[in-house]
Design a protein around this motif. Structure first.
Motif, PDB file in Angstrom:
ATOM      1  N   GLY A  29       0.804  -1.218   0.000  1.00  0.00           N
ATOM      2  CA  GLY A  29       0.000   0.000   0.000  1.00  0.00           C
ATOM      3  C   GLY A  29       0.837   1.269   0.000  1.00  0.00           C
TER       4      GLY A  29
ATOM      5  N   THR B 172      -0.807  -3.070  -5.666  1.00  0.00           N
ATOM      6  CA  THR B 172      -0.825  -3.911  -4.472  1.00  0.00           C
ATOM      7  C   THR B 172      -1.178  -5.336  -4.941  1.00  0.00           C
ATOM      8  OG1 THR B 172      -3.156  -3.442  -4.068  1.00  0.00           O
ATOM      9  CG2 THR B 172      -1.530  -1.983  -2.981  1.00  0.00           C
TER      10      THR B 172
ATOM     11  N   ARG C 166      -3.780  -7.528  -3.108  1.00  0.00           N
ATOM     12  CA  ARG C 166      -5.111  -8.035  -2.790  1.00  0.00           C
ATOM     13  C   ARG C 166      -6.218  -7.000  -2.934  1.00  0.00           C
ATOM     14  NH1 ARG C 166      -1.157 -10.022  -0.082  1.00  0.00           N
ATOM     15  NH2 ARG C 166      -0.804 -12.260  -0.267  1.00  0.00           N
TER      16      ARG C 166
ATOM     17  N   VAL D 189      13.514 -13.159  -4.501  1.00  0.00           N
ATOM     18  CA  VAL D 189      12.274 -12.852  -3.791  1.00  0.00           C
ATOM     19  C   VAL D 189      11.863 -14.067  -2.968  1.00  0.00           C
ATOM     20  CG1 VAL D 189      11.532 -11.241  -5.598  1.00  0.00           C
ATOM     21  CG2 VAL D 189      10.725 -13.621  -5.659  1.00  0.00           C
TER      22      VAL D 189
ATOM     23  N   GLY E 226       5.890 -20.469   1.161  1.00  0.00           N
ATOM     24  CA  GLY E 226       6.562 -21.706   1.560  1.00  0.00           C
ATOM     25  C   GLY E 226       8.052 -21.524   1.787  1.00  0.00           C
ATOM     26  N   GLU E 227       8.590 -20.365   1.399  1.00  0.00           N
ATOM     27  CA  GLU E 227      10.016 -20.088   1.634  1.00  0.00           C
ATOM     28  C   GLU E 227      10.158 -19.204   2.882  1.00  0.00           C
ATOM     29  OE1 GLU E 227      12.034 -20.333  -2.723  1.00  0.00           O
ATOM     30  OE2 GLU E 227      11.153 -18.398  -2.230  1.00  0.00           O
TER      31      GLU E 227
ATOM     32  N   THR F 163      -0.300  -2.494   4.653  1.00  0.00           N
ATOM     33  CA  THR F 163      -0.289  -3.959   4.474  1.00  0.00           C
ATOM     34  C   THR F 163      -1.620  -4.528   4.944  1.00  0.00           C
ATOM     35  OG1 THR F 163       0.814  -6.041   5.061  1.00  0.00           O
ATOM     36  CG2 THR F 163       0.998  -4.237   6.657  1.00  0.00           C
TER      37      THR F 163
ATOM     38  N   ASN G 109      -2.494 -10.171   5.681  1.00  0.00           N
ATOM     39  CA  ASN G 109      -2.878 -11.531   5.259  1.00  0.00           C
ATOM     40  C   ASN G 109      -1.735 -12.516   5.299  1.00  0.00           C
ATOM     41  OD1 ASN G 109      -5.709 -11.966   4.032  1.00  0.00           O
ATOM     42  ND2 ASN G 109      -5.162  -9.902   3.358  1.00  0.00           N
TER      43      ASN G 109
ATOM     44  N   PRO H 289       5.060 -14.515   8.154  1.00  0.00           N
ATOM     45  CA  PRO H 289       5.023 -14.064   9.534  1.00  0.00           C
ATOM     46  C   PRO H 289       4.790 -12.564   9.747  1.00  0.00           C
ATOM     47  CG  PRO H 289       7.276 -14.484   8.855  1.00  0.00           C
ATOM     48  CD  PRO H 289       6.415 -14.926   7.718  1.00  0.00           C
TER      49      PRO H 289
ATOM     50  N   LEU I 240      -5.045   2.291   4.246  1.00  0.00           N
ATOM     51  CA  LEU I 240      -6.197   2.868   3.550  1.00  0.00           C
ATOM     52  C   LEU I 240      -7.495   2.448   4.218  1.00  0.00           C
ATOM     53  CD1 LEU I 240      -6.692   4.656   1.058  1.00  0.00           C
ATOM     54  CD2 LEU I 240      -6.956   2.572  -0.290  1.00  0.00           C
TER      55      LEU I 240
HETATM   56  C1  BJW Z   1      -3.036   1.474   0.909  1.00  0.00           C
HETATM   57  C2  BJW Z   1      -3.049   2.248  -0.220  1.00  0.00           C
HETATM   58  C3  BJW Z   1      -2.598   3.538  -0.084  1.00  0.00           C
HETATM   59  C4  BJW Z   1      -3.802   0.368  -0.776  1.00  0.00           C
HETATM   60  N1  BJW Z   1      -2.183   3.968   1.114  1.00  0.00           N
HETATM   61  N2  BJW Z   1      -2.621   1.922   2.086  1.00  0.00           N
HETATM   62  C5  BJW Z   1      -1.894 -20.838   7.177  1.00  0.00           C
HETATM   63  C6  BJW Z   1      -1.948 -19.982   8.267  1.00  0.00           C
HETATM   64  C7  BJW Z   1      -0.926 -19.089   8.524  1.00  0.00           C
HETATM   65  C8  BJW Z   1       0.183 -19.034   7.710  1.00  0.00           C
HETATM   66  C9  BJW Z   1       0.229 -19.880   6.629  1.00  0.00           C
HETATM   67  C10 BJW Z   1      -0.788 -20.777   6.374  1.00  0.00           C
HETATM   68  N3  BJW Z   1      -0.474 -21.462   5.240  1.00  0.00           N
HETATM   69  C11 BJW Z   1       0.720 -21.004   4.778  1.00  0.00           C
HETATM   70  C12 BJW Z   1       1.168 -20.050   5.627  1.00  0.00           C
HETATM   71  C13 BJW Z   1       2.418 -19.277   5.511  1.00  0.00           C
HETATM   72  C14 BJW Z   1       2.360 -18.295   4.353  1.00  0.00           C
HETATM   73  C15 BJW Z   1       1.154 -17.386   4.521  1.00  0.00           C
HETATM   74  O1  BJW Z   1       1.172 -16.396   5.218  1.00  0.00           O
HETATM   75  N4  BJW Z   1       0.044 -17.695   3.872  1.00  0.00           N
HETATM   76  C16 BJW Z   1      -1.175 -16.910   4.036  1.00  0.00           C
HETATM   77  C17 BJW Z   1      -1.639 -16.397   2.693  1.00  0.00           C
HETATM   78  C18 BJW Z   1      -2.179 -17.755   4.766  1.00  0.00           C
HETATM   79  N5  BJW Z   1       3.582 -17.527   4.431  1.00  0.00           N
HETATM   80  C19 BJW Z   1       4.717 -17.945   3.877  1.00  0.00           C
HETATM   81  O2  BJW Z   1       4.772 -18.965   3.196  1.00  0.00           O
HETATM   82  C20 BJW Z   1       5.954 -17.129   4.166  1.00  0.00           C
HETATM   83  N6  BJW Z   1       6.973 -17.969   4.651  1.00  0.00           N
HETATM   84  C21 BJW Z   1       6.861 -18.617   5.820  1.00  0.00           C
HETATM   85  O3  BJW Z   1       5.868 -18.551   6.520  1.00  0.00           O
HETATM   86  O4  BJW Z   1       7.987 -19.341   6.162  1.00  0.00           O
HETATM   87  C22 BJW Z   1       7.938 -20.128   7.363  1.00  0.00           C
HETATM   88  C23 BJW Z   1       8.173 -19.355   8.630  1.00  0.00           C
HETATM   89  C24 BJW Z   1       7.730 -19.876   9.814  1.00  0.00           C
HETATM   90  C25 BJW Z   1       7.940 -19.212  10.997  1.00  0.00           C
HETATM   91  C26 BJW Z   1       8.600 -18.010  11.026  1.00  0.00           C
HETATM   92  C27 BJW Z   1       9.060 -17.488   9.855  1.00  0.00           C
HETATM   93  C28 BJW Z   1       8.819 -18.159   8.657  1.00  0.00           C
HETATM   94  C29 BJW Z   1       6.450 -16.454   2.893  1.00  0.00           C
HETATM   95  C30 BJW Z   1       5.506 -15.416   2.408  1.00  0.00           C
HETATM   96  C31 BJW Z   1       6.009 -14.875   1.061  1.00  0.00           C
HETATM   97  C32 BJW Z   1       5.079 -13.790   0.495  1.00  0.00           C
HETATM   98  N7  BJW Z   1       5.485 -13.485  -0.807  1.00  0.00           N
HETATM   99  C33 BJW Z   1       4.819 -12.413  -1.508  1.00  0.00           C
HETATM  100  C34 BJW Z   1       5.446 -12.312  -2.911  1.00  0.00           C
HETATM  101  C35 BJW Z   1       6.851 -11.705  -2.799  1.00  0.00           C
HETATM  102  C36 BJW Z   1       7.460 -11.425  -4.112  1.00  0.00           C
HETATM  103  C37 BJW Z   1       6.588 -10.554  -4.986  1.00  0.00           C
HETATM  104  O5  BJW Z   1       6.381  -9.343  -4.698  1.00  0.00           O
HETATM  105  O6  BJW Z   1       6.102 -11.065  -5.992  1.00  0.00           O
HETATM  106  O7  BJW Z   1       4.973 -11.189  -0.804  1.00  0.00           O
HETATM  107  S1  BJW Z   1       3.048 -12.607  -1.609  1.00  0.00           S
HETATM  108  C38 BJW Z   1       2.675 -10.905  -1.420  1.00  0.00           C
HETATM  109  O8  BJW Z   1       1.963 -10.681  -0.186  1.00  0.00           O
HETATM  110  C39 BJW Z   1       4.027 -10.197  -1.273  1.00  0.00           C
HETATM  111  C40 BJW Z   1       3.728  -9.191  -0.201  1.00  0.00           C
HETATM  112  O9  BJW Z   1       4.930  -8.753   0.405  1.00  0.00           O
HETATM  113  C41 BJW Z   1       2.804  -9.941   0.703  1.00  0.00           C
HETATM  114  C42 BJW Z   1       1.980  -9.049   1.608  1.00  0.00           C
HETATM  115  O10 BJW Z   1       1.121  -8.243   0.848  1.00  0.00           O
HETATM  116  P1  BJW Z   1       0.808  -6.747   1.330  1.00  0.00           P
HETATM  117  O11 BJW Z   1       2.024  -5.940   1.245  1.00  0.00           O
HETATM  118  O12 BJW Z   1       0.113  -6.781   2.621  1.00  0.00           O
HETATM  119  O13 BJW Z   1      -0.150  -6.263   0.141  1.00  0.00           O
HETATM  120  P2  BJW Z   1      -1.759  -6.406   0.031  1.00  0.00           P
HETATM  121  O14 BJW Z   1      -2.107  -6.160  -1.374  1.00  0.00           O
HETATM  122  O15 BJW Z   1      -2.231  -7.657   0.633  1.00  0.00           O
HETATM  123  O16 BJW Z   1      -2.307  -5.229   0.946  1.00  0.00           O
HETATM  124  C43 BJW Z   1      -2.129  -3.875   0.587  1.00  0.00           C
HETATM  125  C44 BJW Z   1      -2.764  -3.008   1.665  1.00  0.00           C
HETATM  126  O17 BJW Z   1      -2.492  -1.652   1.353  1.00  0.00           O
HETATM  127  C45 BJW Z   1      -4.295  -3.142   1.753  1.00  0.00           C
HETATM  128  O18 BJW Z   1      -4.689  -3.248   3.116  1.00  0.00           O
HETATM  129  C46 BJW Z   1      -4.807  -1.834   1.174  1.00  0.00           C
HETATM  130  O19 BJW Z   1      -6.003  -1.378   1.785  1.00  0.00           O
HETATM  131  C47 BJW Z   1      -3.679  -0.904   1.474  1.00  0.00           C
HETATM  132  N8  BJW Z   1      -3.555   0.207   0.543  1.00  0.00           N
HETATM  133  N9  BJW Z   1      -3.586   1.467  -1.262  1.00  0.00           N
HETATM  134  C48 BJW Z   1      -2.233   3.103   2.169  1.00  0.00           C
HETATM  135  N10 BJW Z   1      -2.608   4.389  -1.150  1.00  0.00           N
END
Ligand code: BJW
Length: 236
Positions: free
Chosen positions: A14, A23, A25, A151, A155-156, A179, A182, A185, A205
């Motif tokens: 965001g 973004t 989602r 990146v 799962g990584e 953010t 969703n 960690p 937002l």
């Molecule tokens: C504004 C705005 C404006 C708009 N002003 N605001 C079940 C339960 C719990 C966890 C898991 C599960 N099953 C699997 C998991 C783990 C999984 C996970 O979380 N899954 C969920 C989906 C359920 N996670 C992983 O696999 C991570 N690794 C992991 O957990 O390893 C093990 C571990 C264990 C213990 C400790 C540590 C580690 C890895 C996650 C990798 C995410 N990768 C991505 C892609 C990266 C490369 C790329 O960019 O292509 O990362 S996915 C994508 O989502 C990207 C982002 O960084 C990430 C977060 O998204 P973000 O930034 O929040 O964006 P949006 O679009 O979701 O939100 C934008 C926000 O901005 C909104 O709220 C808007 O309202 C707002 N906004 N305009 C201010 N102008």
């Protein structure tokens, strides 16, 4: 109010939206046009590397394009950090380089960096501004065919988790910006900060998935809300 000595800021997609980057989602976000499991998992890369490289090549071209630049939110964070005498750590989930371009210094790209490539053979990371493909050679080990975007896919393991949790355990202020809460960690950082006794603030937002976990929230576009909030912050 007590003195603020240690701040952790978490940013998400965001904060870069007003710079012209999508973004994930939101209704017009990246995941509305492409499936996560086709481009953002290690399995997708193993199955169809060309498709995954094309997805990141297009985003890399967009990022280095002339019309993408830091917005007032990125600039406000860098300006605040430069003038703050305590500990300041910026943790971004974003793979763009807009925080660096704004002048942020102590920061972690927990989900990697689009302008870097990593070798699957030797693990070396290199700066990368051009398209990436199967023929590219690792500048460190000289092998072709192993270069991938630096990146973090689902799962990584995100990068520098030990350093992030150490900062969260010490912080007295945690601010989450742009953010959706969703993805773990990162979505759990607010709870770690609360356990440390930190003041917790959401600037977004709209309310995120974890909105109720924050003590305070201001909703509006980052380019307005972030500069205003940090300008008014009294660190004691
Ligand atoms: C504004 C705005 C404006 C708009 N002003 N605001 C079940 C339960 C719990 C966890 C898991 C599960 N099953 C699997 C998991 C783990 C999984 C996970 O979380 N899954 C969920 C989906 C359920 N996670 C992983 O696999 C991570 N690794 C992991 O957990 O390893 C093990 C571990 C264990 C213990 C400790 C540590 C580690 C890895 C996650 C990798 C995410 N990768 C991505 C892609 C990266 C490369 C790329 O960019 O292509 O990362 S996915 C994508 O989502 C990207 C982002 O960084 C990430 C977060 O998204 P973000 O930034 O929040 O964006 P949006 O679009 O979701 O939100 C934008 C926000 O901005 C909104 O709220 C808007 O309202 C707002 N906004 N305009 C201010 N102008």
């Amino acid at each position: 109010m007590a003195e603020t000595r240690s701040i952790v800021v978490l940013t998400g997609a965001g904060i870069s939206r007003e710079s012209g980057l999508h973004t994930f989602r939101d209704a017009d976000g990246i995941w509305a046009t492409v499936k996560v499991e086709e481009v953002a998992t290690p399995e997708a890369f193993a199955r169809d590397p060309v498709r995954v490289q094309e997805f990141y090549n297009a985003r890399r071209r967009g990022l280095v394009g002339a019309d993408v630049a830091p917005n007032p939110a990125h600039l406000a964070l860098a300006e605040f950090e430069a003038g703050f005498a305590g500990d300041f750590l910026l943790v971004t989930q974003n793979i763009d380089d807009l925080h660096e371009r704004a002048g942020s210094r102590n920061m972690i790209h927990m989900h990697g960096e689009l302008l870097k490539a990593r070798c699957g053979f030797c693990g070396n990371t290199a700066g990368w501004r051009n398209d990436l493909g199967a023929g590219d050679v690792c500048p460190a080990c000289g092998k072709a065919g192993g270069m991938r975007p630096h990146v973090v896919w689902f799962g990584e393991m995100p990068f520098e988790m030990d350093r992030i949790y150490a900062a969260l355990e010490e912080c007295d202020l945690f601010v989450s910006i742009g953010t959706s809460g969703n993805v773990y960690p990162a979505a759990g950082f607010v709870q770690a900060a609360r356990m440390a006794g930190a003041r917790t603030v959401e600037l977004n937002l709209e309310p995120s998935e974890g909105a109720t976990l924050f003590e305070e929230a201001i909703y509006g576009p980052a380019g307005t809300v972030v500069p205003d909030w940090f300008a008014a912050l009294d660190t004691g």
